[in-house]
Design a protein around this motif. Structure first.
Motif, PDB file in Angstrom:
ATOM      1  N   GLY A  25       0.825  -1.205   0.000  1.00  0.00           N
ATOM      2  CA  GLY A  25       0.000   0.000   0.000  1.00  0.00           C
ATOM      3  C   GLY A  25       0.857   1.253   0.000  1.00  0.00           C
ATOM      4  O   GLY A  25       0.588   2.208  -0.750  1.00  0.00           O
ATOM      5  N   PHE A  26       1.895   1.263   0.842  1.00  0.00           N
ATOM      6  CA  PHE A  26       2.825   2.397   0.854  1.00  0.00           C
ATOM      7  C   PHE A  26       3.456   2.583  -0.525  1.00  0.00           C
ATOM      8  O   PHE A  26       3.529   3.698  -1.044  1.00  0.00           O
ATOM      9  CB  PHE A  26       3.925   2.165   1.891  1.00  0.00           C
ATOM     10  N   SER A  27       3.922   1.504  -1.125  1.00  0.00           N
ATOM     11  CA  SER A  27       4.589   1.589  -2.421  1.00  0.00           C
ATOM     12  C   SER A  27       3.636   2.002  -3.529  1.00  0.00           C
ATOM     13  O   SER A  27       3.995   2.787  -4.416  1.00  0.00           O
ATOM     14  CB  SER A  27       5.238   0.244  -2.774  1.00  0.00           C
ATOM     15  N   LEU A  28       2.410   1.474  -3.497  1.00  0.00           N
ATOM     16  CA  LEU A  28       1.428   1.831  -4.515  1.00  0.00           C
ATOM     17  C   LEU A  28       1.095   3.317  -4.454  1.00  0.00           C
ATOM     18  O   LEU A  28       1.074   4.003  -5.493  1.00  0.00           O
ATOM     19  CB  LEU A  28       0.164   0.997  -4.336  1.00  0.00           C
ATOM     20  N   LEU A  29       0.852   3.826  -3.262  1.00  0.00           N
ATOM     21  CA  LEU A  29       0.502   5.240  -3.115  1.00  0.00           C
ATOM     22  C   LEU A  29       1.669   6.146  -3.503  1.00  0.00           C
ATOM     23  O   LEU A  29       1.479   7.169  -4.159  1.00  0.00           O
ATOM     24  CB  LEU A  29       0.064   5.519  -1.675  1.00  0.00           C
ATOM     25  N   PHE A  30       2.870   5.748  -3.113  1.00  0.00           N
ATOM     26  CA  PHE A  30       4.033   6.568  -3.472  1.00  0.00           C
ATOM     27  C   PHE A  30       4.277   6.513  -4.979  1.00  0.00           C
ATOM     28  O   PHE A  30       4.591   7.535  -5.601  1.00  0.00           O
ATOM     29  CB  PHE A  30       5.275   6.086  -2.732  1.00  0.00           C
ATOM     30  N   GLY A  31       4.117   5.328  -5.556  1.00  0.00           N
ATOM     31  CA  GLY A  31       4.369   5.190  -6.981  1.00  0.00           C
ATOM     32  C   GLY A  31       3.409   5.988  -7.837  1.00  0.00           C
ATOM     33  O   GLY A  31       3.786   6.523  -8.875  1.00  0.00           O
ATOM     34  N   VAL A  32       2.146   6.103  -7.403  1.00  0.00           N
ATOM     35  CA  VAL A  32       1.132   6.802  -8.203  1.00  0.00           C
ATOM     36  C   VAL A  32       1.070   8.293  -7.870  1.00  0.00           C
ATOM     37  O   VAL A  32       1.008   9.137  -8.759  1.00  0.00           O
ATOM     38  CB  VAL A  32      -0.248   6.152  -7.994  1.00  0.00           C
ATOM     39  N   LEU A  33       1.090   8.630  -6.581  1.00  0.00           N
ATOM     40  CA  LEU A  33       0.918  10.026  -6.184  1.00  0.00           C
ATOM     41  C   LEU A  33       2.230  10.725  -5.830  1.00  0.00           C
ATOM     42  O   LEU A  33       2.242  11.940  -5.662  1.00  0.00           O
ATOM     43  CB  LEU A  33      -0.024  10.120  -4.968  1.00  0.00           C
ATOM     44  N   ILE A  35       3.652  10.593  -3.027  1.00  0.00           N
ATOM     45  CA  ILE A  35       3.443  11.111  -1.671  1.00  0.00           C
ATOM     46  C   ILE A  35       3.632   9.965  -0.686  1.00  0.00           C
ATOM     47  O   ILE A  35       3.158   8.854  -0.921  1.00  0.00           O
ATOM     48  CB  ILE A  35       2.030  11.707  -1.510  1.00  0.00           C
ATOM     49  N   ILE A  36       4.324  10.243   0.412  1.00  0.00           N
ATOM     50  CA  ILE A  36       4.458   9.256   1.484  1.00  0.00           C
ATOM     51  C   ILE A  36       3.269   9.426   2.425  1.00  0.00           C
ATOM     52  O   ILE A  36       3.187  10.397   3.171  1.00  0.00           O
ATOM     53  CB  ILE A  36       5.783   9.420   2.243  1.00  0.00           C
ATOM     54  N   ALA A 100       2.449  20.208  -3.023  1.00  0.00           N
ATOM     55  CA  ALA A 100       3.240  20.918  -2.016  1.00  0.00           C
ATOM     56  C   ALA A 100       4.573  20.199  -1.821  1.00  0.00           C
ATOM     57  O   ALA A 100       4.751  19.058  -2.267  1.00  0.00           O
ATOM     58  CB  ALA A 100       2.464  20.976  -0.698  1.00  0.00           C
ATOM     59  N   PRO A 101       5.542  20.841  -1.173  1.00  0.00           N
ATOM     60  CA  PRO A 101       6.801  20.150  -0.867  1.00  0.00           C
ATOM     61  C   PRO A 101       6.551  18.852  -0.102  1.00  0.00           C
ATOM     62  O   PRO A 101       5.607  18.747   0.692  1.00  0.00           O
ATOM     63  CB  PRO A 101       7.548  21.173  -0.005  1.00  0.00           C
ATOM     64  N   ALA A 102       7.400  17.864  -0.339  1.00  0.00           N
ATOM     65  CA  ALA A 102       7.203  16.530   0.244  1.00  0.00           C
ATOM     66  C   ALA A 102       7.134  16.571   1.763  1.00  0.00           C
ATOM     67  O   ALA A 102       6.384  15.804   2.382  1.00  0.00           O
ATOM     68  CB  ALA A 102       8.320  15.599  -0.213  1.00  0.00           C
ATOM     69  N   MET A 103       7.886  17.468   2.387  1.00  0.00           N
ATOM     70  CA  MET A 103       7.898  17.536   3.851  1.00  0.00           C
ATOM     71  C   MET A 103       6.539  17.929   4.410  1.00  0.00           C
ATOM     72  O   MET A 103       6.124  17.443   5.467  1.00  0.00           O
ATOM     73  CB  MET A 103       8.964  18.528   4.315  1.00  0.00           C
ATOM     74  N   MET A 104       5.810  18.793   3.690  1.00  0.00           N
ATOM     75  CA  MET A 104       4.491  19.202   4.169  1.00  0.00           C
ATOM     76  C   MET A 104       3.526  18.028   4.169  1.00  0.00           C
ATOM     77  O   MET A 104       2.764  17.829   5.118  1.00  0.00           O
ATOM     78  CB  MET A 104       3.955  20.339   3.292  1.00  0.00           C
ATOM     79  N   ALA A 105       3.558  17.222   3.101  1.00  0.00           N
ATOM     80  CA  ALA A 105       2.686  16.045   3.037  1.00  0.00           C
ATOM     81  C   ALA A 105       3.055  15.037   4.115  1.00  0.00           C
ATOM     82  O   ALA A 105       2.177  14.411   4.732  1.00  0.00           O
ATOM     83  CB  ALA A 105       2.791  15.407   1.655  1.00  0.00           C
ATOM     84  N   LEU A 106       4.349  14.888   4.368  1.00  0.00           N
ATOM     85  CA  LEU A 106       4.800  13.937   5.391  1.00  0.00           C
ATOM     86  C   LEU A 106       4.296  14.356   6.767  1.00  0.00           C
ATOM     87  O   LEU A 106       3.737  13.547   7.511  1.00  0.00           O
ATOM     88  CB  LEU A 106       6.322  13.853   5.385  1.00  0.00           C
TER      89      LEU A 106
END
Length: 305
Positions: A25-33, A35-36, A100-106
């Protein structure tokens, strides 16, 4: 000795299968969006609470223990509701941080995970206490003189089937082609009438539903579920995805098996190993990232500046 070895191997494969359901699930979401989604583990561990609530409601209405069919229906309902909840959370929170920058999403998804845990803790009856979870499949079978719990076999079989269907969908169906197109180039996908927004919804539903299956099996494997179980499960699932290469489905599976193998080995051989298992697990994660920052199957991306 042989029976003990078989049991440890079975524990390894069972844990690896459960971790893989969360890690993909983590890999699928990161691969498509790209976003972590750090609260993915918290979403996955909502499923056992939803299933317990459904089973308790059925028990109260029937005035006794629910039938097997009612339990299976409660589990399926929990998986579907968790998948839909993943879509709702995407719209409410994560969608706003896509560009947005990756840190904000994290940071936002870490905060979202805390919110979900605290909601369970305060809204679920006696949410701060552990709740007993019966194994979805009781009983055992005997193979060559070795007793094997039926739960372990079903957990492995369902995990393999779920991941196999996911791979088939990604590789052999029109929807999978659309998901790949959006993950590679959203603008080009729009030009051929593929809606990225629709693909994001479907991706979140699939990832959250598969994670829910992992959450249900983890609760059944542990025999209890707590509101804070999602912290360990989420970290291990994310670590497995990182070890294998974030965005790589096969990598997530390999990372899950490596982490589960080390987890099982430490508990079986190290004195008081249950207390130190996460120390060894995250030492493995550190070592992999030091020598292979992109993960075992990840690709190093070189950017020109």
């Amino acid at each position: 000795m042989t029976e003990q070895l078989v049991q440890q191997l079975l524990n390894w494969i069972t844990l690896g299968s459960i971790y893989a359901l969360v890690a993909v699930g983590f890999s699928l979401l990161f691969g498509v969006l790209n976003i972590i989604h750090f609260s993915h583990g918290d979403v996955s561990l909502l499923a056992p609470f939803l299933a317990l609530a459904a089973v308790q409601t059925v028990s109260a209405s029937l005035g006794g223990s629910p039938a097997v069919g009612a339990i299976v229906l409660s589990v399926l309902l929990a998986v579907i509701v968790t998948g839909l909840l993943g879509v709702v959370l995407y719209y409410l929170v994560i969608k706003r941080f896509q560009n947005a920058p990756a840190m904000m999403a994290l940071v936002a998804t870490v905060a979202l995970g805390i919110v979900l845990r605290e909601l369970i803790r305060h809204l679920y009856p006696q949410g701060s206490n552990p709740h007993a979870v019966p194994r979805l499949v009781p009983g055992s079978i005997e193979v060559l003189g070795v007793t094997i719990p039926a739960f372990n076999l079903v957990a492995i079989l369902v995990s393999v089937l779920s991941v196999g269907l996911l791979f088939y969908m990604l590789e052999r169906t029109r929807l999978g082609l659309h998901i790949k197109a959006v993950s590679q180039d959203r603008d080009a996908a729009r030009l051929v009438s593929i809606s990225p927004a629709r693909i994001f919804q479907i991706t979140f539903f699939i990832a959250s539903a598969i994670g829910a299956i992992g959450g249900l099996f983890f609760a059944g494997y542990a025999g209890i579920v707590r509101f804070d179980f999602s912290v360990d499960v989420g970290l291990i699932g994310f670590s497995a995805a990182v070890v294998g290469g974030l965005g790589s489905m096969p990598g997530a599976i390999i990372g899950s098996l490596l982490i589960a193998g080390l987890d099982t080995l430490v508990q079986a051989t190290v004195p008081n190993g249950a207390s130190y298992r996460l120390v060894f697990v995250f030492l493995l994660v550190i070592c992999v990232l030091v020598f292979r920052p992109a993960g075992l199957l990840g690709r190093t991306i070189v950017e020109k500046v």
